[in-house]
Design an enzyme around this catalytic site. Sequence first.
Site, mmCIF file in Angstrom:
data_model
loop_
_atom_site.group_PDB
_atom_site.id
_atom_site.type_symbol
_atom_site.label_atom_id
_atom_site.label_comp_id
_atom_site.label_asym_id
_atom_site.label_seq_id
_atom_site.Cartn_x
_atom_site.Cartn_y
_atom_site.Cartn_z
ATOM 1 N N ALA A 48 0.830 -1.208 0.000
ATOM 2 C CA ALA A 48 0.000 0.000 0.000
ATOM 3 C C ALA A 48 0.867 1.263 0.000
ATOM 4 C CB ALA A 48 -0.957 0.004 1.187
ATOM 5 N N CYS A 49 1.926 1.255 0.793
ATOM 6 C CA CYS A 49 2.795 2.433 0.865
ATOM 7 C C CYS A 49 3.539 2.645 -0.448
ATOM 8 C CB CYS A 49 3.769 2.303 2.033
ATOM 9 S SG CYS A 49 2.943 2.306 3.645
ATOM 10 N N THR A 50 3.933 1.550 -1.092
ATOM 11 C CA THR A 50 4.601 1.662 -2.387
ATOM 12 C C THR A 50 3.648 2.268 -3.411
ATOM 13 O OG1 THR A 50 6.086 -0.182 -1.928
ATOM 14 C CG2 THR A 50 5.713 0.365 -4.253
#
Length: 157
Positions: A48-50
């Site tokens: 998700a952060c990527t």
Amino acid sequence: MTERVILEPGMPAPEFSLTDQDGNVLSLADLRGTRVIVFFYPQAMTPACTMQACEFQESTEPFEAAGFRVLGISRDDVEKLKRFADRDSIEYPLLSDPDTEVHRAYGAFGEKNSYGRIVEGVIRSTFVIDSEGKIEHALYNVKATGHVARVRKLLSV
């Protein structure tokens, strides 16, 4: 447990000086005169952060054309941020806040609901700071998916 700060439009943005993925120290005060988008994310190199970081990268040019600088902040160390930036071609500053001091100053760390359990951790949040260093928008508990499009719409970028 300390009371969590909630920033609101018009409040002064908490000052910070943090090290980026290239070992440079960046201070919010250095960006006075520029509007800044600061997003807090839980952990580099997670799915998700990527996705969120890459969506900000894809929008960097339109944001910059509209007068905004993008900054990402996480608890990751500088070496991990460097690997993340290199792996995913992220060109804007990724700042390291391992002790969560800046996270806490922005209300982006504290109690949250994680799959039905109350835990303490990073609260995915984005802040738009005006050219004078005041909070223009404070977006807490944002979803990684579609968030950058929401920010672009909010700022008419």
